[in-house]
Design a protein around this motif. Structure first.
Motif, mmCIF file in Angstrom:
data_model
loop_
_atom_site.group_PDB
_atom_site.id
_atom_site.type_symbol
_atom_site.label_atom_id
_atom_site.label_comp_id
_atom_site.label_asym_id
_atom_site.label_seq_id
_atom_site.Cartn_x
_atom_site.Cartn_y
_atom_site.Cartn_z
ATOM 1 N N GLU A 3 0.638 -0.708 -8.834
ATOM 2 C CA GLU A 3 -0.541 -0.657 -7.978
ATOM 3 C C GLU A 3 -1.355 0.582 -8.315
ATOM 4 O O GLU A 3 -0.827 1.663 -8.536
ATOM 5 N N THR A 4 -2.664 0.445 -8.333
ATOM 6 C CA THR A 4 -3.521 1.593 -8.609
ATOM 7 C C THR A 4 -3.629 2.493 -7.384
ATOM 8 O O THR A 4 -3.415 2.061 -6.245
ATOM 9 N N GLN A 5 -3.978 3.747 -7.632
ATOM 10 C CA GLN A 5 -4.236 4.671 -6.531
ATOM 11 C C GLN A 5 -5.421 4.191 -5.706
ATOM 12 O O GLN A 5 -5.426 4.301 -4.476
ATOM 13 N N MET A 6 -6.422 3.638 -6.376
ATOM 14 C CA MET A 6 -7.582 3.117 -5.665
ATOM 15 C C MET A 6 -7.172 2.021 -4.686
ATOM 16 O O MET A 6 -7.633 1.988 -3.540
ATOM 17 N N SER A 7 -6.277 1.128 -5.109
ATOM 18 C CA SER A 7 -5.803 0.058 -4.237
ATOM 19 C C SER A 7 -5.058 0.627 -3.031
ATOM 20 O O SER A 7 -5.248 0.176 -1.892
ATOM 21 N N ARG A 8 -4.217 1.639 -3.262
ATOM 22 C CA ARG A 8 -3.477 2.242 -2.146
ATOM 23 C C ARG A 8 -4.441 2.869 -1.147
ATOM 24 O O ARG A 8 -4.254 2.757 0.072
ATOM 25 N N GLU A 9 -5.477 3.523 -1.644
ATOM 26 C CA GLU A 9 -6.427 4.172 -0.747
ATOM 27 C C GLU A 9 -7.279 3.161 0.012
ATOM 28 O O GLU A 9 -7.630 3.387 1.177
ATOM 29 N N ILE A 10 -7.580 2.044 -0.614
ATOM 30 C CA ILE A 10 -8.298 0.977 0.096
ATOM 31 C C ILE A 10 -7.444 0.451 1.240
ATOM 32 O O ILE A 10 -7.945 0.215 2.352
ATOM 33 N N ARG A 11 -6.150 0.272 1.002
ATOM 34 C CA ARG A 11 -5.267 -0.244 2.046
ATOM 35 C C ARG A 11 -5.118 0.737 3.207
ATOM 36 O O ARG A 11 -4.754 0.346 4.317
ATOM 37 N N GLU A 12 -5.389 2.013 2.968
ATOM 38 C CA GLU A 12 -5.289 3.016 4.022
ATOM 39 C C GLU A 12 -6.496 3.010 4.962
ATOM 40 O O GLU A 12 -6.451 3.644 6.033
ATOM 41 N N ILE A 13 -7.559 2.314 4.608
ATOM 42 C CA ILE A 13 -8.811 2.409 5.363
ATOM 43 C C ILE A 13 -8.653 2.041 6.836
ATOM 44 O O ILE A 13 -9.128 2.788 7.710
ATOM 45 N N PRO A 14 -8.020 0.921 7.194
ATOM 46 C CA PRO A 14 -7.899 0.618 8.629
ATOM 47 C C PRO A 14 -7.204 1.731 9.414
ATOM 48 O O PRO A 14 -7.620 2.055 10.541
ATOM 49 N N ALA A 15 -6.168 2.346 8.827
ATOM 50 C CA ALA A 15 -5.460 3.421 9.522
ATOM 51 C C ALA A 15 -6.342 4.663 9.648
ATOM 52 O O ALA A 15 -6.318 5.355 10.677
ATOM 53 N N VAL A 16 -7.126 4.963 8.609
ATOM 54 C CA VAL A 16 -8.049 6.100 8.672
ATOM 55 C C VAL A 16 -9.050 5.903 9.800
ATOM 56 O O VAL A 16 -9.316 6.812 10.600
ATOM 57 N N VAL A 17 -9.607 4.704 9.887
ATOM 58 C CA VAL A 17 -10.614 4.419 10.909
ATOM 59 C C VAL A 17 -9.980 4.410 12.294
ATOM 60 O O VAL A 17 -10.588 4.864 13.273
#
Length: 339
Positions: A3-17
């Motif tokens: 998995e790319t780092q970009m993909s991991r960071e995209i998946r974190e978006i709901p938790a960030v918000v």
């Protein structure tokens, strides 16, 4: 495949918000109240790249909800030309992930000296821009390592929407922001695979919208270049027929972002004209048959944020399928310092 780092960071978006609209919302609401109390006659902005697209989103919310104009000032006005500014009664909004670029620091200092109150939206709050601001708004996005910004961009939009909601005392928007994390989680499940082959094989692309969605069109064009090395240009639906449509012929694609508001009539009209000219058109949002799937936003003003998450998942997958490295694109760095 890893998995790319970009993909991991995209998946974190709901938790960030989720963090932003619960534990982090107070600072945004206080900033909105302070701006309502101060009553600036106008705002000016200082930003580059994805952060400048976030300012576009804020501009439309500010001008449609509060009737207060926002204009962008090129940082070179201060850093290169050292030109005098007259900003009495204004507020300056600087948006930056790192807060470290010398030109942003220079413009902020020049604007403060010219009478503007400096508000800075930053992921790195302990930065030169942060140290020179009157008010700091943290993005709360956490560490972001992929070169292509994703969660910090979405966090910027959420923070700015929260400021507007408080400034305008819009309870409906404030309530909708509380429900946004759930909608963003659903956005991650939306599959835009049918668009992949046509976008990947296009000689060039347009990303089209209007109003708040124009920010997402601009961000999408930037990400196509950054992560996929595909040429893409963003246009307002009101501008694309003033010349640019002449390029929309064979092996040309367009990604059109509808807002779910009164702008959709002109946006979809532009989509029809692009299709008739020969472009392969994909519509995001709205109710058009065959539109790419999206999650339902809890408020029309938050639809562009959901669309950004939809798009990020799509473009990361497309980048990998094209053999690119979205975490470290050639010639790019995570922090770009310009003068």
């Amino acid at each position: 495949m890893n998995e790319t780092q970009m993909s991991r960071e995209i998946r974190e978006i709901p938790a960030v918000v989720e963090h932003q609209v619960t534990r982090g919302a107070g600072v945004y609401h206080e900033a909105g109240k302070r701006l309502r109390h101060d009553g600036p006659r106008f705002l000016v902005s200082c930003a580059r790249g994805s952060s400048d697209q976030a300012v576009t989103y804020f501009k439309y919310l500010l001008e449609t909800r509060l009737g207060i104009p926002l204009a962008s000032i090129g940082p070179s006005i201060a850093s290169v030309y050292d030109a005098p500014l007259r900003l009495d009664g204004a507020a300056l909004l600087t948006v930056s992930q790192s807060g470290g670029s010398p030109d942003l620091v220079s413009l902020q200092a020049k604007a403060r000296g010219a009478g503007a109150r400096a508000v800075a939206l930053l992921n790195e709050t302990d930065s030169p821009v942060g140290k020179g601001a009157d008010t700091i708004l943290p993005m709360c996005a956490g560490p972001e390592k992929a070169v292509a910004a994703t969660k910090s961009f979405v966090a910027s939009l959420v923070a700015l929407a929260s400021v507007i909601a408080s400034w305008s005392e819009d309870k409906e928007l404030l309530d909708a922001l509380q429900r946004l994390p759930e909608a963003l989680a659903k956005s991650l499940a939306c599959d835009w695979t049918p668009a992949s082959i046509h976008v990947a094989s296009a000689h060039s692309l347009y990303t089209i919208s209007r109003g708040p969605g124009l920010a997402i069109a601009g961000e999408a064009a930037l990400k196509f270049k950054e992560t996929c090395r595909l040429h893409a240009e963003a246009y307002s639906a009101a501008e694309v027929r003033h010349g640019p449509i002449a390029l929309a012929r064979d092996r040309f694609a367009a990604l059109v972002f509808a807002n779910g508001d009164q702008s959709d009539t002109s946006i979809l009209d532009a989509a029809d004209h692009l299709s008739a000219a020969g472009a392969r058109v994909f519509i995001v949002g709205g109710t058009s048959p065959g539109a790419l799937p999206v999650a339902t936003a809890p408020h029309a003003l938050l639809a562009p944020i959901c669309h950004a998450v939809n798009f990020y998942r799509f473009v990361e997958t497309l980048s990998v399928s094209l053999g690119e490295n979205p975490d470290a694109p050639a010639l790019l760095r995570k922090v770009t310092e310009t003068v």
